[in-house]
Enzyme design. Structure first.
Site, mmCIF file in Angstrom:
data_model
loop_
_atom_site.group_PDB
_atom_site.id
_atom_site.type_symbol
_atom_site.label_atom_id
_atom_site.label_comp_id
_atom_site.label_asym_id
_atom_site.label_seq_id
_atom_site.Cartn_x
_atom_site.Cartn_y
_atom_site.Cartn_z
ATOM 1 C CE1 TYR A 63 -22.055 18.912 20.635
ATOM 2 C CE2 TYR A 63 -20.298 18.972 22.240
ATOM 3 C CZ TYR A 63 -21.581 18.702 21.797
ATOM 4 O OH TYR A 63 -22.150 18.240 23.018
ATOM 5 C CE LYS A 106 -24.169 21.152 22.185
ATOM 6 N NZ LYS A 106 -25.620 21.030 22.306
HETATM 7 P P1 NAP Z 1 -28.296 11.509 21.757
HETATM 8 O O1 NAP Z 1 -28.492 10.258 22.881
HETATM 9 O O2 NAP Z 1 -27.449 11.238 20.638
HETATM 10 O O3 NAP Z 1 -29.755 12.041 21.427
HETATM 11 C C1 NAP Z 1 -29.755 13.032 20.777
HETATM 12 C C2 NAP Z 1 -31.166 13.645 20.518
HETATM 13 O O4 NAP Z 1 -31.408 14.437 19.744
HETATM 14 C C3 NAP Z 1 -32.026 12.314 20.275
HETATM 15 O O5 NAP Z 1 -33.438 12.378 20.588
HETATM 16 C C4 NAP Z 1 -32.226 12.751 18.316
HETATM 17 O O6 NAP Z 1 -33.235 11.997 17.906
HETATM 18 C C5 NAP Z 1 -32.184 14.220 18.416
HETATM 19 N N1 NAP Z 1 -31.839 15.023 17.312
HETATM 20 C C6 NAP Z 1 -30.545 14.856 16.889
HETATM 21 N N2 NAP Z 1 -30.573 15.698 15.640
HETATM 22 C C7 NAP Z 1 -31.965 16.464 15.580
HETATM 23 C C8 NAP Z 1 -32.371 17.158 14.606
HETATM 24 N N3 NAP Z 1 -31.824 17.734 13.500
HETATM 25 N N4 NAP Z 1 -33.763 17.431 14.931
HETATM 26 C C9 NAP Z 1 -34.660 16.923 15.772
HETATM 27 N N5 NAP Z 1 -33.742 16.169 16.957
HETATM 28 C C10 NAP Z 1 -32.761 15.666 16.648
HETATM 29 O O7 NAP Z 1 -27.703 12.824 22.477
HETATM 30 P P2 NAP Z 1 -27.534 13.144 24.152
HETATM 31 O O8 NAP Z 1 -25.979 12.683 24.497
HETATM 32 O O9 NAP Z 1 -28.539 12.965 24.968
HETATM 33 O O10 NAP Z 1 -27.182 14.783 24.034
HETATM 34 C C11 NAP Z 1 -28.178 15.346 24.174
HETATM 35 C C12 NAP Z 1 -27.809 17.086 24.024
HETATM 36 O O11 NAP Z 1 -26.827 17.094 25.290
HETATM 37 C C13 NAP Z 1 -26.959 17.320 22.644
HETATM 38 O O12 NAP Z 1 -27.304 18.988 22.571
HETATM 39 C C14 NAP Z 1 -25.420 17.285 23.206
HETATM 40 O O13 NAP Z 1 -24.827 18.128 22.325
HETATM 41 C C15 NAP Z 1 -25.745 17.608 24.796
HETATM 42 N N6 NAP Z 1 -24.442 17.076 25.448
HETATM 43 C C16 NAP Z 1 -24.296 15.794 25.579
HETATM 44 C C17 NAP Z 1 -23.343 15.270 26.372
HETATM 45 C C18 NAP Z 1 -22.984 13.939 26.633
HETATM 46 O O14 NAP Z 1 -21.943 13.548 27.253
HETATM 47 N N7 NAP Z 1 -23.790 12.969 26.065
HETATM 48 C C19 NAP Z 1 -22.185 16.222 26.813
HETATM 49 C C20 NAP Z 1 -22.483 17.635 26.719
HETATM 50 C C21 NAP Z 1 -23.726 18.172 25.917
HETATM 51 P P3 NAP Z 1 -33.128 11.771 16.126
HETATM 52 O O15 NAP Z 1 -31.824 11.219 15.796
HETATM 53 O O16 NAP Z 1 -34.444 10.693 15.897
HETATM 54 O O17 NAP Z 1 -33.411 13.088 15.429
#
Ligand code: NAP
Length: 255
Positions: free
Chosen positions: A158, A162
């Protein structure tokens, strides 16, 4: 209903828009006046995002696809941009984790994270770049992670994906600057979503102890900064990496 707001008349594409941070970003851009192309793998899950955006009086084009599938991305972006009539904003937010210590990390754990979190961003940017270049104020916002900046045990796949977004985005910033397209990265810290809900409570409390602002983030905390980067106020800002993490990356409490 005709649009008002800082993004009135613009069309924004948001990946991972069905839940979590991406859903908050899609809702915020719609609230600011943009029509939204919402992408995720599950069509059912996108229905709620679509209803949310349409309730704000904006158009929503829901597209179910896997960003790791380059051919599907190219076809769908071309088709939906034609339908929407233009494209001004791309927010690459879709991402996954497959955590594990290096010694036990399988090729599949490595490849699936790199294919979605890094190569997926390449697929979407490549497919969108021609349309973005026609916008009077094109914007690319790539959602990375604080883990890309400081690393994390058990997340080498990851972190690599990133961190790869930093060089990729800065290259796009240079490549597309002549077409008035800006490209920036946001690094969220610990945000409460499905991605973090399953973490052990002890790990959550340890993370909380490292956040000077003394709270976890919400999707809206990230969406607000995305909305700023997409607005005319940020027209002279490109190639930057912005932590939105409650101070997590600077570490510990100041007192
Ligand atoms: P989440 O709740 O798991 O949501 C992920 C989203 O991405 C969902 O809409 C999922 O829908 C979609 N997705 C996953 N794989 C995909 C694919 N191959 N093609 C198209 N859509 C896809 O994650 P989140 O926490 O909101 O995170 C969003 C972003 O922020 C990510 O890039 C994550 O790495 C980053 N981030 C999150 C955090 C945190 O603490 N939450 C921290 C740092 C960075 P489907 O499963 O239906 O495809």
């Amino acid at each position: 209903m005709s649009a008002t707001g800082t993004l009135a008349g613009r069309v924004a594409l948001v990946t991972g828009a069905s839940r979590g941070i991406g859903r908050a970003i899609a809702a915020r851009l719609a609230a600011d006046g943009a029509d939204v192309i919402a992408i995720a793998r599950s069509a059912d899950a996108l229905a709620a995002t679509k209803a949310d955006i349409e309730a704000r009086g904006r158009r929503c084009f829901a597209v179910a696809l896997d960003v790791a599938d380059g051919a599907a991305v190219t076809e769908a972006v071309k088709r939906v941009v034609e339908e929407a009539g233009r494209l001004d904003i791309v927010v690459n937010n879709a991402g996954v984790t497959r955590d594990g210590l290096l010694m036990r990390m399988s090729d599949d754990d490595w490849n699936s994270v790199l294919d979605i979190d890094l190569k997926g961003v390449f697929h979407v940017c490549r497919a969108a770049s021609r349309a973005l270049a026609k916008s009077p104020a094109g914007r690319i916002v790539n959602i990375s992670s604080i883990v890309g900046m400081i690393g994390n045990a058990g997340q080498s796949n990851y972190a690599a994906a990133k961190a790869g977004l930093f060089g990729f985005t800065r290259s796009l910033a240079k490549e597309l600057a002549g077409r008035r397209v800006t490209a920036n990265v946001i690094c969220p810290g610990f945000i409460e979503t499905d991605m973090t809900s399953g973490l052990p409570e002890a790990m959550k409390q340890q993370s909380l102890g490292q956040i000077p602002l003394r709270r976890f983030g919400a999707g809206e905390d990230i969406a607000g900064v995305v909305a700023f980067l997409c607005s005319d106020a940020a027209g002279y800002l490109t190639g930057t990496v912005i932590p939105v993490d409650g101070g997590l990356a600077i570490g510990g409490f100041g007192g």
